[in-house]
Design an enzyme around this catalytic site. Structure first.
Site, PDB file in Angstrom:
ATOM      1  N   ARG A 297       0.795  -1.224   0.000  1.00 33.08           N
ATOM      2  CA  ARG A 297       0.000   0.000   0.000  1.00 33.08           C
ATOM      3  C   ARG A 297       0.825   1.270   0.000  1.00 33.08           C
ATOM      4  O   ARG A 297       0.615   2.172  -0.785  1.00 33.08           O
ATOM      5  CB  ARG A 297      -0.855   0.118   1.263  1.00 33.08           C
ATOM      6  CG  ARG A 297      -2.232  -0.382   1.167  1.00 33.08           C
ATOM      7  CD  ARG A 297      -2.639  -0.810   2.553  1.00 33.08           C
ATOM      8  NE  ARG A 297      -1.705  -1.826   2.980  1.00 33.08           N
ATOM      9  CZ  ARG A 297      -1.836  -3.101   2.661  1.00 33.08           C
ATOM     10  NH1 ARG A 297      -2.861  -3.510   1.995  1.00 33.08           N
ATOM     11  NH2 ARG A 297      -0.937  -3.986   3.028  1.00 33.08           N
ATOM     12  N   THR A 298       1.760   1.346   0.938  1.00 32.73           N
ATOM     13  CA  THR A 298       2.431   2.626   1.136  1.00 32.73           C
ATOM     14  C   THR A 298       3.223   3.000  -0.109  1.00 32.73           C
ATOM     15  O   THR A 298       3.120   4.111  -0.624  1.00 32.73           O
ATOM     16  CB  THR A 298       3.331   2.581   2.390  1.00 32.73           C
ATOM     17  OG1 THR A 298       2.540   2.132   3.480  1.00 32.73           O
ATOM     18  CG2 THR A 298       3.900   3.944   2.704  1.00 32.73           C
TER      19      THR A 298
ATOM     20  N   LYS B  32      25.705  -3.585  -0.286  1.00 29.66           N
ATOM     21  CA  LYS B  32      27.176  -3.515  -0.382  1.00 29.66           C
ATOM     22  C   LYS B  32      27.757  -2.776   0.809  1.00 29.66           C
ATOM     23  O   LYS B  32      28.948  -2.541   0.885  1.00 29.66           O
ATOM     24  CB  LYS B  32      27.582  -2.784  -1.659  1.00 29.66           C
ATOM     25  CG  LYS B  32      27.114  -3.421  -2.938  1.00 29.66           C
ATOM     26  CD  LYS B  32      27.617  -2.594  -4.124  1.00 29.66           C
ATOM     27  CE  LYS B  32      27.105  -3.125  -5.435  1.00 29.66           C
ATOM     28  NZ  LYS B  32      27.437  -2.209  -6.538  1.00 29.66           N
TER      29      LYS B  32
ATOM     30  N   ARG C 172      11.271   3.928   3.438  1.00 26.35           N
ATOM     31  CA  ARG C 172      10.901   2.995   4.524  1.00 26.35           C
ATOM     32  C   ARG C 172      12.139   2.178   4.875  1.00 26.35           C
ATOM     33  O   ARG C 172      12.853   1.712   3.989  1.00 26.35           O
ATOM     34  CB  ARG C 172       9.781   2.068   4.070  1.00 26.35           C
ATOM     35  CG  ARG C 172       9.574   0.926   5.054  1.00 26.35           C
ATOM     36  CD  ARG C 172       8.320   0.153   4.767  1.00 26.35           C
ATOM     37  NE  ARG C 172       7.139   0.934   5.075  1.00 26.35           N
ATOM     38  CZ  ARG C 172       5.900   0.440   5.051  1.00 26.35           C
ATOM     39  NH1 ARG C 172       5.693  -0.821   4.723  1.00 26.35           N
ATOM     40  NH2 ARG C 172       4.870   1.202   5.342  1.00 26.35           N
TER      41      ARG C 172
ATOM     42  N   HIS D  41       5.119   6.361  11.567  1.00 24.56           N
ATOM     43  CA  HIS D  41       4.650   6.185  10.189  1.00 24.56           C
ATOM     44  C   HIS D  41       3.671   7.332   9.901  1.00 24.56           C
ATOM     45  O   HIS D  41       2.463   7.136   9.829  1.00 24.56           O
ATOM     46  CB  HIS D  41       3.960   4.822  10.104  1.00 24.56           C
ATOM     47  CG  HIS D  41       3.641   4.339   8.717  1.00 24.56           C
ATOM     48  ND1 HIS D  41       3.723   5.140   7.595  1.00 24.56           N
ATOM     49  CD2 HIS D  41       3.244   3.118   8.274  1.00 24.56           C
ATOM     50  CE1 HIS D  41       3.375   4.435   6.533  1.00 24.56           C
ATOM     51  NE2 HIS D  41       3.085   3.208   6.921  1.00 24.56           N
TER      52      HIS D  41
HETATM   53  C1  NCD Z   1       1.634  -0.644   8.420  1.00 22.07           C
HETATM   54  C2  NCD Z   1       3.128  -0.498   8.610  1.00 22.07           C
HETATM   55  O1  NCD Z   1       3.894  -0.697   7.666  1.00 22.07           O
HETATM   56  O2  NCD Z   1       3.493  -0.138   9.717  1.00 22.07           O
HETATM   57  N1  NCD Z   1       1.308  -0.910   7.080  1.00 22.07           N
HETATM   58  C3  NCD Z   1       1.053   0.139   6.266  1.00 22.07           C
HETATM   59  O3  NCD Z   1       1.903   0.949   5.964  1.00 22.07           O
HETATM   60  N2  NCD Z   1      -0.205   0.317   5.866  1.00 22.07           N
HETATM   61  C4  NCD Z   1       1.013  -1.614   9.347  1.00 22.07           C
HETATM   62  C5  NCD Z   1       1.559  -3.005   9.393  1.00 22.07           C
HETATM   63  O4  NCD Z   1       2.495  -3.369   8.652  1.00 22.07           O
HETATM   64  O5  NCD Z   1       1.027  -3.761  10.193  1.00 22.07           O
END
Ligand code: NCD
Length: 306
Positions: free
Chosen positions: A51-52, A80, A101, A129
């Site tokens: 999703r993100t 590396k 991320r 997040h």
């Molecule tokens: C969340 C995350 O990555 O923290 N997912 C997301 O970005 N929608 C929640 C999760 O992974 O449980």
């Protein structure tokens, strides 16, 4: 130049501007279709995501921009031994904005210190997040029409769930909030989040291990997955993973206008049968994420602002 590492860096009036912009994008997408023409977003994802990452990329395409993407740490120079600081400097030479991320808490902060372009934290370990919180806020606003005077239940892995930490940080700035923290003993909210965002602000809260007890009083229920990847021990994960499962039977205990949210991915926390309940808002939450990320990209690139 401005990055976004933690949602508290946005003032409440900026949050409102982002919500207003996202709502305008929903109504008038054509107005925004070329606003990032010629701009590039780099998505650097050193941890799994569907999703993100896709919503960041869809957001940039819908603004008329382009996307460069690293989806696998093993396939990048990180494998590396390149530092996050160097990766951020290098990617700044190619992109106008970075969404990152990383499994380590603080990685996005280090990237932002070293990049020459804005960096957006798309999740740093078990820390925070902020863009999921933007999706969550738009979902609350579209369903409740406000951010204040709400009783919000957060259920599941409150210890490692970074989305929970950011959401509490954001909502703790609004009046008449109440939090109900529902988790097993071992997965309670970290002390630093509880102290800074709840206790020091004098916000009323309850802690319970029982979802059934909490449900009847909630306006919003935020379910979360037990974060397997942050456990040291598989046995603990297996013991805790099904602590809470929201079912149609349990939904009978809830208010008729409850708003059920989940950042997704879900494992077992919400039975698929709940998806048909009009109070289930977690798929709407996914599309809200794209609109809020569009608004955020516009803000950090200086296209919109106060
Ligand atoms: C969340 C995350 O990555 O923290 N997912 C997301 O970005 N929608 C929640 C999760 O992974 O449980």
């Amino acid at each position: 130049m401005r990055s976004l590492i933690d949602v508290t860096e946005l003032s409440t009036s900026e949050l409102e501007l982002l919500v207003k912009t996202a709502l305008d994008i929903i109504d008038n997408p054509e107005k925004y279709a070329e606003m990032c023409h010629g701009k590039k977003l780099a998505t650097l994802f050193f941890e799994p995501s569907t999703r993100t990452r896709l919503s960041f990329e869809a957001a940039m395409y819908e603004l008329g921009g382009n996307v460069l993407s690293v989806t696998d740490a093993a396939a990048s120079s990180a494998s590396k031994g390149e530092s996050v600081a160097d990766t951020a400097k290098v990617v700044s030479c190619y992109a106008d904005i970075i969404a990152m991320r990383h499994p380590k808490e603080g990685a996005a902060f280090v990237a932002a210190k070293n990049a020459d372009v804005p960096v957006i934290n798309a999740g740093d370990g078990g820390h925070c997040h902020p863009t999921q919180t933007l999706a969550d806020l738009l979902t609350i606003y579209r369903n409740k029409g406000r951010f204040d005077s709400l009783t919000v239940g957060l259920c599941g892995d409150l210890k490692f769930g970074r989305t929970v930490h950011s959401l509490i940080n954001a909502l703790s700035r609004y009046a008449n909030m109440k939090f109900v923290l529902i988790s097993p003993e071992e997965l309670k909210l970290p002390r630093y989040v509880k102290t800074q965002s709840i206790k020091q602000k004098g916000i009323p809260y309850e802690q319970t291990t029982s979802l059934e007890e909490a449900l009847p009083n909630l306006d919003v229920l935020y379910m979360t997955r037990v974060q397997r990847e942050r456990f040291f021990n598989e046995e603990d994960y297996l013991r805790l993973k099904d602590s809470y499962i929201l079912t149609p039977d349990k939904m009978k205990l809830a208010k008729p206008d409850l708003c059920v949210m989940h950042p997704l991915p879900r494992v077992n926390e919400i039975s698929v049968a709940v998806d048909k309940d009009p109070r289930a808002k977690y798929f709407e939450q996914v599309s809200n994420g794209k609109y809020m990320r569009m608004a955020l990209i516009l803000m950090l690139l200086g296209v919109i602002g106060e």
